[in-house]
Every structure is written in structure tokens, then in C-alpha cells.
Write an enzyme that holds these catalytic residues in place. Sequence first.
Site, PDB file in Angstrom:
ATOM      1  N   TYR A 123       0.876  -1.362   0.181  1.00 53.96           N
ATOM      2  CA  TYR A 123       0.016  -0.046  -0.140  1.00 53.96           C
ATOM      3  C   TYR A 123       0.920   1.154   0.004  1.00 53.96           C
ATOM      4  CZ  TYR A 123      -4.164  -2.594   1.054  1.00 53.96           C
ATOM      5  OH  TYR A 123      -5.174  -3.587   1.098  1.00 53.96           O
ATOM      6  N   LYS A 191       3.703 -14.408   5.333  1.00 57.30           N
ATOM      7  CA  LYS A 191       3.669 -15.583   4.283  1.00 57.30           C
ATOM      8  C   LYS A 191       5.072 -15.734   4.000  1.00 57.30           C
ATOM      9  CE  LYS A 191       1.818 -18.217   1.198  1.00 57.30           C
ATOM     10  NZ  LYS A 191       1.027 -19.478   1.423  1.00 57.30           N
ATOM     11  N   ASP A 225      -2.622 -18.011   5.326  1.00 56.40           N
ATOM     12  CA  ASP A 225      -3.670 -18.870   4.693  1.00 56.40           C
ATOM     13  C   ASP A 225      -4.183 -19.898   5.842  1.00 56.40           C
ATOM     14  OD1 ASP A 225      -1.121 -19.693   4.507  1.00 56.40           O
ATOM     15  OD2 ASP A 225      -1.363 -20.891   2.689  1.00 56.40           O
ATOM     16  N   ASP A 249      -5.615  -5.551   6.418  1.00 59.70           N
ATOM     17  CA  ASP A 249      -6.587  -4.992   5.996  1.00 59.70           C
ATOM     18  C   ASP A 249      -7.798  -6.271   5.746  1.00 59.70           C
ATOM     19  OD1 ASP A 249      -8.360  -3.531   4.568  1.00 59.70           O
ATOM     20  OD2 ASP A 249      -7.306  -3.184   2.770  1.00 59.70           O
TER      21      ASP A 249
END
Length: 362
Positions: A123, A191, A225, A249
Site C-alpha cells: 500500500y 507468508k 492462509d 486489511d
Amino acid sequence: MVYKITLIPGDGIGPEVVEAAKLCLEATGIDFEWEVCDAGEESLKKNGRLLPENTLNSIRRNKVALKGPITTPVGKGFRSINVELRKKLDLFCCLRPAKDIGVNTLHKDVDIVICRENTEDLYAGVEFDIGDEFVKEIKKAAEDRGTLGIIREDSAVSIKSISKSRSERIIRFAFEYALMNNRRKVTCVHKANILKYTDGLFLKTFNEVARDYEGRIEYDDFIIDNLSMQLVMRPGRFDVLVLPNLYGDIISDLCAGLVGGLGVAAGANIGEDIAVFEPVHGSVPKYTGKNKVNPSAAILSGAMMLKYLYQNQAAERIENAVREVIRQAEFVTYDLLPLDKRDKAVSTMQMAEAIAQIIKKY
Ligand code: NAD
């Protein structure tokens, strides 16, 4: 003591929910002086500026603001004022509690606090469109360095960058928050198995910072995940989550869904010494001026503001009153009623008045 607060009504349904929050905050008996400031499309029409310097200066001076949502047109017009506000005031943490407030949902034991890094990651706004010369340069640089990854000629590219200093800042915030609020555990979400450098750095920094809190706060980490699945199945096992911007987010909205949706999801954007409190939801353009949407998210954001001001008892009175009105289900907005009972819904202000009555009583 009088608390001087910058009040930004925003646009769309913003002014309606901010008025509702103001009513409930004043019902606690605490004295507020509201400095009302403009931002967004209305401000552009009035002052020729989307985010007037006056508004920024008022927040800098008062250090605390309560804000309604502001519309950002999709794919055209101006960039998000919300993003600009966070950048200009360096509000590095998006704090979002997801706590069971009595809405009839699948899980009854949800009490999660999300600390989302607000300033970098995907972002940060470093993006190159298809056809941009720089895409070719990045492609060539990657090839020259012999990386295995492929960037195709017809790509658009967004850069994900995560710094050690910004990671450390948000991670330390999460641990300090956990300590000050008697929380048990901080979980790092990442991740890093795939994004070895960016998320890898975030995780490595987490493990370094966590050592300073050894014996005081538990900690662990989850791959994003797996976390998503675990949150849906057993949210009760999670406490404080700390995440880079994009995951934060998405997971914030997932957690909002766990406790009843956007109508009850409160939030804050917090910097070193400035905090802006606002509901998670947007400006709901289709209901503008209809006095119809749920004011709880804005009211609970007001309660978060009181906690920030060390007015914990008053904050709890607000939370309890919202919970009670939702439990009674007599003075609630449409979104808190089953489809076949929506004709019994009350307006934004009627629900806020019912909450304010209870706040005044207890
Ligand atoms: P939204 O949150 O405005 O609305 C999505 C849907 O959620 C609504 O149609 C409504 O059904 C429901 N909803 C939201 N708040 C509710 C409430 N208080 N009570 C009952 N139902 C509620 O999201 P959107 O439609 O994606 O965005 C509309 C505008 O708001 C966009 O311009 C967006 O950029 C802006 N936005 C601003 C902020 C902010 O100012 N912080 C945050 C999100 C979106």
C-alpha cells in the site's frame, strides 16, 4: 477536565453516525469541546481542498480526533483522503478490536485485537502501469540478477516493501498494547515461507522483539492462509494479531464479520502521539440522509477513544449499553434484525438514543 477533540463528520452517512457517537459520548457526563473540521468531497466544494491544512492542524493540536467515513470514488478522481490522513500524520497502526458484542453470530467467544501496519507493504503506493518504461527496467534488473521470478512485458507492477524499522515499530506497539491491556498472547501473521525477504524480515523482527517480552506475553506466528482457516473455525484461540498492511486489511474485515459485520466494527489509526478514531465501515452512499444505518461502530469507536484517554469506566459503560440494546433487540437498526422482522427496525438516531439512555442510567 474538558477534552478538546477534533470532530470530522465526513460525508455520506458519516455525519449521521458521528452525531450518534457524540450523543453517547456526552451521555457519559464527560466534558468535550468539539472542534468540527471538514474533509472529503464536501470540503472540496466548500474550501477547494479535500484535506484542508486547518483540519490537519486541528488534529495535530488536539492529538485526538473522531472521524466519520469519507467517500473515495473508484478508479477516478482523488486518492483516498483516509490514506492521505494516515500518511500525513504518520498513523502507523490501524487498531481494530473484534469483540463479541451480542450480535447473533456463529462464534460466541471472539475477542481479537488486530494491529495492522498502516504505512508500507503493497500500500506504499509504488505502482507502475502496463506499458510503463519502468516495468521493463524492473524486468531487466530481475533477469540480470538471475532471479527465478518472471515479469512479463505486459505486466503492471506494484512494489511490496517492508522495512525493519517500521516492522519493529508496529510489533513493539502490539506487545506494549498486549501488556497494557492484560492480553495473553501476540501472534505474528505472515507468508514468510514464500515471501522470504519481505515477510521474512517481518517475522525475523517479530522474533527479535518478542524476546524483550519473554515471560510476560506469549507469542507465536501463523502463515496467513492457515490463520484464515483457523479464524473461521476456532477464533477463540487468538488474542492480539500483528500483521503487515495488506493481510491486516483483509483479516480485519474477516474478524469484523465474525462479530456481526461492519455495523458494529470499531477502529482507530494511531501514531506516536496522535490518534484518529473511526468506524471501519465506509460512507454507505445508498443510505445517505436516510437515518437508517447502524450507529454502533461509530459509538464503539468513541468508546475506544475514551480508553485512549484513560477513561476506561466510561468506555465500559458505552460498550455495556451497546451490548444491552443489541440484546434487547427492540431499538436496533435493520442490519441487526432477521429479514422477516426488518419492518421493526428503528433509525440511526433512535438506536443511539436508546444506548444513551442506558449510559446515563449506569
Ligand atoms: P461501505 O462500508 O460504505 O458499505 C458496504 C455495505 O456494508 C453497505 O452497503 C451496507 O450494506 C453495509 N454497511 C456498512 N456500514 C453499515 C452500517 N453502519 N450499518 C449497516 N450497514 C452497514 O463500503 P463501500 O460501499 O465499499 O464504500 C463506500 C464508500 O466509502 C467508498 O467511497 C469507500 O472508499 C468509502 N470508505 C471509506 C472509509 C473511511 O472513510 N474510513 C472506509 C471504507 C470505505
